[in-house]
Design an enzyme around this catalytic site. Structure first.
Site, PDB file in Angstrom:
ATOM      1  N   LYS A   2      36.790 -42.017 -64.568  1.00 25.97           N
ATOM      2  CA  LYS A   2      37.783 -40.997 -64.187  1.00 25.97           C
ATOM      3  C   LYS A   2      38.723 -41.552 -63.121  1.00 25.97           C
ATOM      4  O   LYS A   2      39.934 -41.349 -63.180  1.00 25.97           O
ATOM      5  CB  LYS A   2      37.059 -39.720 -63.709  1.00 25.97           C
TER       6      LYS A   2
ATOM      7  N   GLN B 219      30.924 -33.640 -60.387  1.00 30.19           N
ATOM      8  CA  GLN B 219      30.265 -34.312 -61.516  1.00 30.19           C
ATOM      9  C   GLN B 219      28.910 -33.669 -61.815  1.00 30.19           C
ATOM     10  O   GLN B 219      28.079 -33.484 -60.935  1.00 30.19           O
ATOM     11  CB  GLN B 219      30.098 -35.810 -61.205  1.00 30.19           C
TER      12      GLN B 219
ATOM     13  N   ASP C 159      38.055 -28.871 -64.725  1.00 34.18           N
ATOM     14  CA  ASP C 159      36.977 -28.991 -65.704  1.00 34.18           C
ATOM     15  C   ASP C 159      36.946 -27.785 -66.646  1.00 34.18           C
ATOM     16  O   ASP C 159      36.307 -27.830 -67.697  1.00 34.18           O
ATOM     17  CB  ASP C 159      35.626 -29.070 -64.963  1.00 34.18           C
TER      18      ASP C 159
END
Ligand code: NAP
Length: 291
Positions: free
Chosen positions: A49, A93, A116
């Site tokens: 990422k 995460q 997200d």
């Protein structure tokens, strides 16, 4: 049969985002990447990422709390990032270490920074077809991949294997939207579905997201179908240095000859997930600047 190349499509999305960021003046987009602890898979995902962000010109702030962080401390960290006007997107995460409430953390992230797409408000906006929301990256990537591969879902029967909030459910909601490339008739299957092969055999487009290595076999697929394999599974393989190989939820050798198009694993949906995270981050930045 055509193999849909996720790496190639992801690269073109990244190039488009890079051009948009390069042509802008003022503050560049910024994503905060929060990784709790040192889980090896998480370390590797966050690295990918960061690398994509750097390529586009998105600033990434890596925040690495220790595995001993408490829920209250993590909440405070999120609150601080929510309040920081120079941060456009926040990614925590997953999975979080045991003892930390992941869903509570996803909900705590300000909805307009939830790149997200796991916040309750963004899931609601998806159901309402409100374009200001953020869609979870993997299902958004599946739709983008289909569209860019020239597969319209309109009037087609899409069968989604899996009903998770991260993949299956949002993928089904996207496919059924009243949009030119969507407008599908959708069936969602899960572990309690009866006569699964009879349903999957009806699919014009089959999206497999169950996390079971090579579960979908040739007898479950209609000749001419488009198959999207979301699964990422480790299968022991003594011939590999790592001792395992990655495989999808579809038995590629026998299913692929039946399909008109199919995604490989790796190199299909995986790269799209990161590309869509970047796309969401640029969208958050665009919206934050306009606000
Ligand atoms: P998940 O949360 O474990 O959900 C799996 C779903 O599959 C559940 O709805 C489950 O049903 C269903 N299922 C399990 N066994 C089944 C069976 N035998 N028959 C029918 N349905 C069955 O998994 P997920 O997070 O959605 O992920 C699915 C897969 O995609 C995993 O391999 C994961 O690694 C991969 N993935 C890949 C990416 C990427 O970027 N490429 C991103 C996310 C996930 P129940 O609801 O009844 O339990």
């Amino acid at each position: 049969m055509e193999i849909i190349d996720g790496n190639q499509v992801a690269a073109s999305i990244i190039a488009e985002l890079k051009a948009e960021v390069a042509s802008s003046t003022g503050r560049k987009p910024c994503i905060a990447l929060v990784r709790v602890g040192d889980d090896p898979a998480s370390v590797s995902y966050v690295k990918k990422k960061q690398a994509s962000a750097a390529e586009i010109g998105i600033e990434s702030r890596l925040i690495l709390p220790p595995v001993t962080i408490t829920q209250a401390e993590l909440n405070q960290l999120i609150d601080d990032l929510n309040a920081d006007a120079t941060v456009d997107g926040i990614l925590v995460q997953s999975p979080l270490p045991k003892g930390l409430d992941e869903v509570a953390v996803f909900r705590r992230i300000a909805a307009h920074k939830d790149v997200d797409g796991f916040h309750t408000l963004n899931l609601g906006k998806l159901a309402q077809e409100d374009e200001t929301g953020f869609v979870a990256c993997t299902p958004a990537g599946i739709m983008e991949l289909l569209q860019r591969a020239g597969v319209s879902l309109s009037g087609k029967h899409v069968v989604v294997l899996g009903r998770s909030l991260i993949v299956g459910k949002p993928a089904a909601l996207l496919a059924v939207q009243r949009k030119k490339w969507a407008n599908a008739t959708v069936t969602i299957c899960h572990s309690q579905t009866a006569n699964l092969p009879a349903l999957t055999r009806q699919a014009d487009v089959l999206i497999a997201a169950i996390g079971k290595a090579e579960f979908v076999t040739a007898d479950m697929v209609k000749p001419g179908a488009v198959v999207i394999d979301v699964g990422v599974n480790r299968v022991p393989d003594a011939t590999k240095k790592a001792g395992y190989r990655l495989t999808g939820d579809v038995h590629f050798p026998t299913v692929s000859p039946l399909c008109t198009k199919i995604t490989p694993v790796p190199g299909g949906v995986g790269p799209m997930t990161v590309a869509m995270l970047m796309k969401n981050t640029v969208k958050a930045w665009r919206q934050n600047r306009a606000a």
